[in-house]
Write a protein that holds these residues in place. Structure first.
Motif, PDB file in Angstrom:
ATOM      1  N   GLY A 187      16.846 -21.672  13.029  1.00  0.00           N
ATOM      2  CA  GLY A 187      16.518 -20.360  12.483  1.00  0.00           C
ATOM      3  C   GLY A 187      15.973 -19.451  13.546  1.00  0.00           C
ATOM      4  O   GLY A 187      15.735 -19.874  14.684  1.00  0.00           O
ATOM      5  N   PHE A 188      15.769 -18.206  13.200  1.00  0.00           N
ATOM      6  CA  PHE A 188      15.189 -17.265  14.156  1.00  0.00           C
ATOM      7  C   PHE A 188      13.675 -17.206  13.976  1.00  0.00           C
ATOM      8  O   PHE A 188      12.916 -17.608  14.832  1.00  0.00           O
ATOM      9  CB  PHE A 188      15.819 -15.876  13.995  1.00  0.00           C
ATOM     10  N   ALA A 189      13.238 -16.737  12.829  1.00  0.00           N
ATOM     11  CA  ALA A 189      11.801 -16.603  12.588  1.00  0.00           C
ATOM     12  C   ALA A 189      11.233 -17.902  12.027  1.00  0.00           C
ATOM     13  O   ALA A 189      11.920 -18.631  11.317  1.00  0.00           O
ATOM     14  CB  ALA A 189      11.551 -15.453  11.620  1.00  0.00           C
ATOM     15  N   GLN A 202      16.853 -22.926   6.210  1.00  0.00           N
ATOM     16  CA  GLN A 202      16.921 -23.114   7.664  1.00  0.00           C
ATOM     17  C   GLN A 202      17.272 -24.547   8.097  1.00  0.00           C
ATOM     18  O   GLN A 202      16.950 -24.944   9.207  1.00  0.00           O
ATOM     19  CB  GLN A 202      15.609 -22.679   8.341  1.00  0.00           C
TER      20      GLN A 202
END
Lengths: 345, 314
Positions: A227-229, A247
């Motif tokens: 995932g990114f965040a 995620q």
């Protein structure tokens, strides 16, 4: 004696042991909490034999698992350490020293070359034990070096991220590793060579927002987090519970970001097949060449190059590209190998 | 104007001056003299305060609500601005605004994060935090720039890419990675200006450029000092310390050779004289564009990549 055996002895025992589970023999699965015997675990490639959860695996084990046989480490050029003179509760240089002592490695990336399924491959693998696999200048340099080596050897590039993201202690130096790693990917793609990403637990932050999401093919290990965040940041922003399975590798596949989720035991076979489909396009036999008969970055002659030159050039037209960075420009030691690749074009 | 804590002595002085002005009639020389004296004192105080802002104070200035934002810069230096919407895949993202326009007569693609200036516009622009569709729109605009040989101007002002469930579901990481790749493949000159806050991946996604400039009191960082403090110090209270350690000011980043130039701000920050700030930025962009023109696309791309490859090496 009674008070001694009943009261004091348990107290002492609670302080000094003995432990119910010796560290070295038994381990708890982090998912189902089932007990795992070390020999079973090793046999099962660090996958829980109760629930199938994929536990972390060391880089050395990972490389042994993937490469056909012997592989060769590729040296990564040194970069300035601690460019910001960063200090939080601890000095960054001390954290680096600790991580180096713990892992026996210079930084969180290991670059190696060898064969998978008979195809030449350069692997850039993250070591999560080294400061959470975080990406600073040294890791970025490793990815660039891996790409340059892949191009010089006509090999595929396989990236295996396991990283929390950018290394905060290097501030903006770590953020510019995003474009730097993207340039590395571009070198490989522009040379017509496959770039495959094997996403492992975890792949997040700046690592996911750069080279890790730009593969020709994205393979992920079951259940790994991508995932990114971070989950906490998202929860704080939206103030609600996250959906189940959010995620995970499977979630990303459902959302079109991952091609295949592959259990660890099938990884080598899948990678071999894909590499052969992309690099051995007519199914012909490839003349066996020696791997790693030249030191990294130095190919002494065209025959020393992997893929035996001839086979490669007749099967795979080398796309000439315009915006490819010539690594020889700022790396004199690469000049020779760059010439070899050029002559194959 | 909303005064920041460290500006209080200045605003108090300015208040006194205003009071005296109200009291005085034009004949009263002694009061006029006092006003002059206070004015020069206020000026000196501004100079001394703003010349040595701490990183933590710069963050406050960079995030000041009355600081000129992206659309103010567009209004101030772009004619014929024609905003274009949508990523042609999912939707439109108002956090990242972009379109066509003219900069000093030259057709350009212009884009940037817009934070908004009041509750309504802030919500409309999602506080300048873009989702994947915003970055995919940026990619679309950069491809258009390549096709029609238009330079790209990007303005950076974001706390970061939006951290939310739907952003993750639609591939925030992939969108940012592709956007960085698009910057690197762009066949025309690209100039990026950090006008306020440059927040991590969400910023560099549209700031991997031939020239990267920062406003004198802007910041650019891999993580917010608050986030860094809560991870490394395990307490957000240490944000001030983190701000210093992260070396996120324009001055620090110029020293590290990660940006190309610092654009001076009006005394007391861009919010005190937006039109002067905007014209300084326009002057610097003009300089950058003339350095990069005329351009040869292949060479431009090669140089851009080499510039990033050389960063941070010995």
């Amino acid at each position: 004696m009674n008070w001694l055996t009943n009261l004091i002895r348990p107290k002492i025992r609670s302080i000094v042991g003995p432990k119910d589970v010796p560290d070295n023999l038994w381990q708890k699965c982090s998912s189902c909490e089932g007990m795992l015997f070390h020999r079973d675990l090793a046999e099962n490639m660090n996958v829980c034999n109760h629930c199938g959860h994929h536990l972390k695996i060391s880089v050395a084990e990972r490389l042994d698992l993937l490469f056909d046989g012997a592989y060769k480490r590729v040296d990564v050029p040194s970069v300035p350490q601690d460019p910001l003179k960063f200090k939080d509760k601890k000095k960054y240089t001390d954290r680096l020293k600790e991580a180096q002592a713990k892992t026996g490695e210079k930084d969180a990336i290991i670059v190696a070359e060898g064969e998978i399924g008979g195809m030449p491959v350069v692997v850039a693998a993250f070591n999560f034990d080294f400061m959470g696999g975080s990406m600073g200048a040294a890791v970025g340099e490793g990815i660039v070096r891996a790409a340059e080596t892949a191009v010089a050897r006509n090999a595929a590039l396989l990236a295996i991220p396991a990283s929390g993201g950018a290394r905060m202690q290097e501030g903006m130096i770590s953020l510019i590793q995003l474009p730097r790693s993207v340039i590395a990917v571009r070198m490989v793609k522009d040379s017509g060579l496959p770039y495959i990403v094997l996403l492992t637990d975890p792949t997040t932050g700046g690592v996911s927002a750069s080279f890790a999401m730009l593969g020709d093919i994205h393979i992920a290990e079951p259940g790994c987090m991508i995932g990114f965040a971070g989950k906490r940041v998202i929860e704080e922003t939206i103030r609600e519970q996250l959906p189940p399975g959010f995620q995970t590798a499977e979630y990303l596949k459902d959302h079109g970001m991952v091609d295949i989720v592959v259990p660890r035991k099938d990884l080598k076979e899948t990678l071999s097949r894909i590499l052969n489909l992309l690099m051995n396009r007519t199914g012909g036999l490839r003349p066996k060449g020696k791997i790693g008969n030249a030191s990294p970055g130095k190919v002494t002659n065209a025959n020393g190059a992997l893929f035996g030159g001839q086979n490669r050039s007749s099967f795979a037209p080398h796309t000439t590209t315009v915006n490819q960075v010539d690594p020889a420009n700022d790396r004199p030691e690469l000049k020779e190998s760059a010439r070899v690749t050029a002559s194959q074009k | 104007m909303a005064a920041l804590d460290f500006e209080k002595p200045i605003t108090e002085l300015e208040g006194k001056i205003a009071e005296l002005r109200n009291m005085t009639s034009s004949k009263d020389f002694s009061i006029a003299e006092e006003i002059n004296r206070l004015e020069s004192k206020a000026e000196k105080l501004k100079v001394s305060t703003y010349n040595k802002l701490t990183p933590a104070q710069k963050i406050l200035v960079a995030r000041h609500s009355e600081r000129p934002h992206f659309l103010d810069y567009v209004k101030g230096m772009i004619t014929d601005f024609t905003p274009l919407a949508g990523d042609r895949q999912f939707g439109e993202d108002n956090a990242l605004v972009g379109g066509l326009g003219r900069f000093q007569g030259q057709s350009v693609v212009v884009m940037g994060q817009e934070k908004g200036h009041d509750t309504e516009t802030r919500i409309h622009h999602n506080f300048g935090m873009a989702k994947p569709e915003g970055y995919r729109k940026a990619i679309r605009l950069m491809e258009m720039a390549s096709q029609f040989q238009l330079p790209v101007l990007s303005f950076i002002d974001t706390a970061g890419a939006y951290p939310g469930v739907e952003a993750e579901a639609r591939g925030q990481a992939e969108a940012i990675a592709q956007s960085i790749d698009s910057c690197l493949r762009l066949r025309t000159p690209m100039i990026s200006v950090v006008i306020g806050e440059g927040g991590s991946g969400g910023a560099i996604a549209i700031a991997t450029a031939d020239r990267v400039y920062m406003m004198e009191h802007s910041i650019y960082s891999v993580i917010s000092p608050e986030g860094c403090a809560s991870i490394l110090w395990r307490s957000a209270q240490q944000a001030e310390e983190a701000a210093t350690a992260l070396k996120l000011t324009a001055q620090d980043l110029k020293n590290l050779k990660l940006i190309d130039a610092i654009i001076p701000e009006p005394l007391g920050g861009a919010h005190r004289d937006p039109s002067e700030a905007i014209s300084s930025v326009a002057t610097q962009i003009e300089k950058g564009l003339s350095e990069l023109s005329p351009w040869d696309s292949e060479r431009l791309i090669k140089r851009r990549q080499q510039k990033y490859l050389a960063m941070g090496r010995v």
